[in-house]
Design a protein around this motif. Sequence first.
Motif, PDB file in Angstrom:
ATOM      1  N   SER A  20     -37.923 -37.949   8.043  1.00  0.00           N
ATOM      2  CA  SER A  20     -36.383 -38.472   8.307  1.00  0.00           C
ATOM      3  C   SER A  20     -36.384 -39.799   8.744  1.00  0.00           C
ATOM      4  N   ALA A  24     -34.981 -42.989   7.047  1.00  0.00           N
ATOM      5  CA  ALA A  24     -34.223 -44.130   7.774  1.00  0.00           C
ATOM      6  C   ALA A  24     -34.634 -45.365   7.626  1.00  0.00           C
ATOM      7  N   GLU A  25     -36.202 -45.713   7.685  1.00  0.00           N
ATOM      8  CA  GLU A  25     -36.656 -46.768   7.593  1.00  0.00           C
ATOM      9  C   GLU A  25     -36.545 -47.422   6.229  1.00  0.00           C
ATOM     10  N   ASP A  27     -33.895 -46.594   4.086  1.00  0.00           N
ATOM     11  CA  ASP A  27     -32.491 -47.076   3.902  1.00  0.00           C
ATOM     12  C   ASP A  27     -32.457 -48.280   4.635  1.00  0.00           C
ATOM     13  N   ALA A  28     -32.916 -48.354   5.732  1.00  0.00           N
ATOM     14  CA  ALA A  28     -32.485 -49.709   6.566  1.00  0.00           C
ATOM     15  C   ALA A  28     -33.202 -50.856   5.770  1.00  0.00           C
ATOM     16  N   TYR A  31     -30.937 -51.683   2.710  1.00  0.00           N
ATOM     17  CA  TYR A  31     -29.741 -52.028   2.984  1.00  0.00           C
ATOM     18  C   TYR A  31     -29.819 -53.856   3.480  1.00  0.00           C
ATOM     19  N   ARG A  53     -24.784 -51.437   8.043  1.00  0.00           N
ATOM     20  CA  ARG A  53     -25.340 -50.134   7.743  1.00  0.00           C
ATOM     21  C   ARG A  53     -26.743 -50.271   8.526  1.00  0.00           C
ATOM     22  N   VAL A  54     -27.440 -51.292   8.463  1.00  0.00           N
ATOM     23  CA  VAL A  54     -28.708 -51.342   8.948  1.00  0.00           C
ATOM     24  C   VAL A  54     -28.568 -51.175  10.415  1.00  0.00           C
ATOM     25  N   LEU A  57     -28.384 -47.739  11.759  1.00  0.00           N
ATOM     26  CA  LEU A  57     -29.696 -47.154  11.835  1.00  0.00           C
ATOM     27  C   LEU A  57     -30.579 -47.616  13.054  1.00  0.00           C
ATOM     28  N   TYR A  58     -30.518 -49.125  13.045  1.00  0.00           N
ATOM     29  CA  TYR A  58     -31.235 -49.846  14.027  1.00  0.00           C
ATOM     30  C   TYR A  58     -30.814 -50.626  14.921  1.00  0.00           C
TER      31      TYR A  58
END
Length: 147
Positions: A20, A24-25, A27-28, A31, A53-54, A57-58
């Motif tokens: 996961s 997430a990384e 996806d980041a 985006y 969106r990034v 996540l971060y």
Amino acid sequence: MNSYKIFIPGLFCLLILGNSAFAAEFDAQHYFDEGNSYFNDGLYGKAIDSYSRVIALYPDFTQVYYNRGLAYYKAGKYDEAVSDFSRVLSTSGGNADLFNNRALAYLRKGDYENAIRDYTQVISLNSRFPDAYHNRGIAYANSGKYD
């Protein structure tokens, strides 16, 4: 035998969490790249959405705030641009380009005192930045400080 029952589910959870985090990384990065593409195409609203969106996540990824600040500026959302540039300045210490971008946003929103302050900072960091002198002069004139 009991220790294996604890270890195997623990290992399984570790693998899931690892996957996961990778997702997430991924996806980041997706985006972030998408936002850059939208920005380069002049689609600033879509770029802002991708950069946001990034950030979801971060939230400590400084570069994305800078890019989103540029997109906000291009979209005419100067308060938001100032906010993102200020966040980057608070974490990175800043450079002439960053202060200049925030100063441009202040200038556009009519906040001449803050624009003057930031342009003065730009000049102190890089005395060979002619636009900073020019734009600071505009800010002085608009604030009635003709001397």
